[in-house]
Scaffold this motif. Structure first.
Motif, PDB file in Angstrom:
ATOM      1  N   ALA A   1      -1.947  90.346 -16.868  1.00  0.00           N
ATOM      2  CA  ALA A   1      -2.918  91.426 -16.777  1.00  0.00           C
ATOM      3  C   ALA A   1      -2.186  92.750 -16.593  1.00  0.00           C
ATOM      4  O   ALA A   1      -1.128  92.805 -15.972  1.00  0.00           O
ATOM      5  CB  ALA A   1      -3.844  91.174 -15.590  1.00  0.00           C
ATOM      6  N   PHE A   2      -2.730  93.787 -17.160  1.00  0.00           N
ATOM      7  CA  PHE A   2      -2.221  95.154 -17.066  1.00  0.00           C
ATOM      8  C   PHE A   2      -0.904  95.376 -17.803  1.00  0.00           C
ATOM      9  O   PHE A   2      -0.343  96.463 -17.740  1.00  0.00           O
ATOM     10  CB  PHE A   2      -2.082  95.616 -15.601  1.00  0.00           C
ATOM     11  N   THR A   3      -0.382  94.375 -18.494  1.00  0.00           N
ATOM     12  CA  THR A   3       0.832  94.579 -19.282  1.00  0.00           C
ATOM     13  C   THR A   3       0.443  95.246 -20.611  1.00  0.00           C
ATOM     14  O   THR A   3      -0.693  95.124 -21.066  1.00  0.00           O
ATOM     15  CB  THR A   3       1.584  93.262 -19.517  1.00  0.00           C
ATOM     16  N   PRO A   4       1.369  95.963 -21.248  1.00  0.00           N
ATOM     17  CA  PRO A   4       1.009  96.787 -22.412  1.00  0.00           C
ATOM     18  C   PRO A   4       0.343  96.041 -23.576  1.00  0.00           C
ATOM     19  O   PRO A   4      -0.739  96.435 -24.016  1.00  0.00           O
ATOM     20  CB  PRO A   4       2.335  97.405 -22.847  1.00  0.00           C
ATOM     21  N   GLY A   5       0.963  94.988 -24.098  1.00  0.00           N
ATOM     22  CA  GLY A   5       0.386  94.288 -25.242  1.00  0.00           C
ATOM     23  C   GLY A   5      -0.952  93.663 -24.918  1.00  0.00           C
ATOM     24  O   GLY A   5      -1.869  93.642 -25.748  1.00  0.00           O
ATOM     25  N   CYS A   6      -1.082  93.171 -23.711  1.00  0.00           N
ATOM     26  CA  CYS A   6      -2.318  92.513 -23.289  1.00  0.00           C
ATOM     27  C   CYS A   6      -3.446  93.534 -23.101  1.00  0.00           C
ATOM     28  O   CYS A   6      -4.585  93.296 -23.494  1.00  0.00           O
ATOM     29  CB  CYS A   6      -2.083  91.754 -21.986  1.00  0.00           C
TER      30      CYS A   6
END
Length: 159
Positions: free
Chosen positions: A44-49
């Motif tokens: 969660a909250f990672t760029p690709g996701c």
């Protein structure tokens, strides 16, 4: 060995955010007697996701439900607090935000991503599946770094 099309979803307990905090939810409760689109993200909250994967499902939720999907669920090896906050920040009210905090379902599926080189520990590989009454009818696992075969538009086209 990872799970394959035609296999049943393993029996595990996950977490969702309820009115009084994190609540248990069994895989049977999620999948039994339902058509479910489950997609998983490394974090969660990672760029690709956040920028690519989750938004496609938010935008296409009504179209998926119009094609007979009962539940669209997003899973990550994060806790229920993080999944709830991420879902709210992305207007994902139509999605079930599933926390696999102990990596139990991810391990049972054989879809663990070793993110320890980046300080992330065990995570989920990026994938999407269509599950009919607990049985996987389609599984799309991404190669590292990609958001293609598990993207919402690809899954929508298969429904």
């Amino acid at each position: 060995m990872s799970i394959q099309t035609g296999d049943k979803i393993p029996a595990v307990t996950l977490k969702v955010m309820g009115e009084k905090g994190p609540q248990d939810i069994s895989s049977e409760e999620i999948f039994s007697g339902k058509k479910v689109v489950l997609f998983a993200v490394p974090g969660a909250f990672t760029p690709g996701c956040t920028l690519t994967h989750l938004p496609g499902y938010v935008v296409n939720a009504d179209k998926m439900k119009a094609k007979g999907v009962d539940t669209i669920a997003c899973l990550s090896v994060n806790d229920a607090f993080v999944m709830d906050a991420w879902g709210k920040s992305q207007n994902a009210e139509e999605l079930m935000m599933l926390a696999d905090g102990n990596c139990e379902l991810t391990e049972a599926l054989g879809l663990v991503l070793d993110g320890s080189g980046f300080g992330l520990g065990k995570r989920s590989q990026r994938y999407a599946m269509i599950v009919d009454n607990g049985t996987i009818s389609h599984l799309a696992v991404e190669p590292a770094g990609a958001v293609d075969v598990s993207a919402a538009d690809k899954i929508l086209a298969l429904l």
